[in-house]
Design a protein around this motif. Sequence first.
Motif, PDB file in Angstrom:
ATOM      1  N   MET A   1      43.510  40.958  41.716  1.00 46.78           N
ATOM      2  CA  MET A   1      44.692  41.086  42.546  1.00 46.78           C
ATOM      3  C   MET A   1      44.623  42.431  43.267  1.00 46.78           C
ATOM      4  O   MET A   1      44.260  43.441  42.694  1.00 46.78           O
TER       5      MET A   1
ATOM      6  N   GLN B   1      49.278  43.617  46.649  1.00 40.79           N
ATOM      7  CA  GLN B   1      49.986  42.505  46.013  1.00 40.79           C
ATOM      8  C   GLN B   1      50.681  42.950  44.741  1.00 40.79           C
ATOM      9  O   GLN B   1      51.798  42.529  44.452  1.00 40.79           O
TER      10      GLN B   1
ATOM     11  N   ASP C   1      54.628  42.609  44.179  1.00 35.65           N
ATOM     12  CA  ASP C   1      55.165  41.943  42.986  1.00 35.65           C
ATOM     13  C   ASP C   1      56.137  42.842  42.233  1.00 35.65           C
ATOM     14  O   ASP C   1      57.189  42.392  41.777  1.00 35.65           O
TER      15      ASP C   1
END
Length: 84
Positions: A1, A5, A9
Motif C-alpha cells: 500500500m 493511501q 485511510d
Amino acid sequence: MSQLQEYVDSQVATISPFKIKSQELLDQAKAKEVTDDATAKEAVAIRKLITSHRTEVKNARLAITRNFDSVKSQFIDAEKDVLA
C-alpha cells in the motif's frame, strides 16, 4: 500500500466516528411524531442538531481535503507548463 493511501485511510478514519452521531440523529428524527406545538418544537430542535452536525462533518472533511488543494494545484500548474 502506498504512503498516500495509508494517509488517506487514516484521515477517513478520523471522520468515521461521525457516522455514529449521524445514526443517532436519524433515529431521533424518525422516532419524532409531530402531533402538537410541543412535539413540533422538539422536531425543530432535532433539525437544528442535524444541521449543526452536517456542518461539523463538512468542516472536518474540509480540514483534511484543503491540504490536497495546493498539491493538486501543483499538478495542474505543471500540466499547463508542459502544454504551454
